[in-house]
Design an enzyme around this catalytic site. Structure first.
Site, short mmCIF file in Angstrom:
data_model
loop_
_atom_site.label_atom_id
_atom_site.label_comp_id
_atom_site.label_asym_id
_atom_site.label_seq_id
_atom_site.Cartn_x
_atom_site.Cartn_y
_atom_site.Cartn_z
N LYS A 42 16.30 -4.20 27.00
CA LYS A 42 15.64 -5.32 25.77
C LYS A 42 15.40 -4.70 24.72
CE LYS A 42 12.03 -8.81 26.46
NZ LYS A 42 12.09 -9.37 24.96
N VAL A 47 9.69 0.72 25.84
CA VAL A 47 10.54 1.71 26.41
C VAL A 47 11.79 1.93 25.73
CG1 VAL A 47 11.44 2.89 28.44
CG2 VAL A 47 9.06 2.11 28.57
N CYS A 48 12.34 0.70 25.48
CA CYS A 48 13.66 0.59 24.94
C CYS A 48 13.67 0.80 23.77
CB CYS A 48 14.35 -0.93 24.96
SG CYS A 48 14.51 -1.39 26.68
N THR A 49 12.56 0.76 22.97
CA THR A 49 12.32 1.28 21.41
C THR A 49 12.28 2.82 21.32
OG1 THR A 49 11.41 -0.76 20.71
CG2 THR A 49 11.01 0.92 19.27
N ALA A 52 15.85 4.12 21.72
CA ALA A 52 16.60 4.03 20.80
C ALA A 52 16.22 4.70 19.57
CB ALA A 52 16.61 2.51 20.21
#
Length: 152
Positions: A42, A47-49, A52
């Site tokens: 997402k 965590v995804c940020t 990335a």
């Protein structure tokens, strides 16, 4: 769902739109270049940020080694565009509506979310390394760089 891709497998052919609305075609855009393809659940989640941004912070190391980085999830182009702009992401984010490509790669879901898995694909489209850790997004870039060190 197809079985998960293993080291030595050729990746499937696919075509998706990136965050700028340009078509990314695996046959032409991956040919002749080693690539890191990471699947994440997402845009804008914690965590995804972190994941990335870890790829962003290591981006110069990847490009110096001639390696392109690509992030993929099911979010739309506009969501990817905002995520890329907000976090200054220098690599392409591909929109995979319906999770068709993630399923072709055999990435397994975690809880109720799509999985988090990173693949290193050589210049012939063959998986040479993969890493899965759902809760440690920032570990993906580090793990891949560690794997690539002997290759440099």
């Amino acid at each position: 769902m197809k079985n998960e891709l293993k080291i030595g497998d050729k990746i499937p052919n696919f075509s998706l739109q990136d965050h700028n609305g340009k078509t990314f075609n695996s046959v032409t855009d991956l040919e002749g270049v080693t690539s890191v393809i990471y699947f994440y659940p997402k845009d804008e989640s914690g965590v995804c940020t972190k994941e990335a941004c870890a790829f962003r912070d290591s981006y110069q190391d990847f490009t110096a080694a001639g390696i392109q980085v690509i992030g993929i999830n099911s979010a739309g182009i506009e969501s990817h565009k905002q995520f890329a702009e907000k976090n200054n992401l220098p690599f392409r984010l591909l929109s995979d509506p319906g999770n068709k490509v993630i399923k072709q790669f055999g990435v397994k879901n975690a809880l109720f979310l799509t999985g988090r898995e990173t693949f290193v694909v050589n210049d012939k489209g063959i998986v040479v390394h993969k890493f899965r850790d759902f809760f440690k997004g920032e570990a993906h870039a580090k793990e891949v760089l560690q794997f690539l060190k002997p290759v440099k």
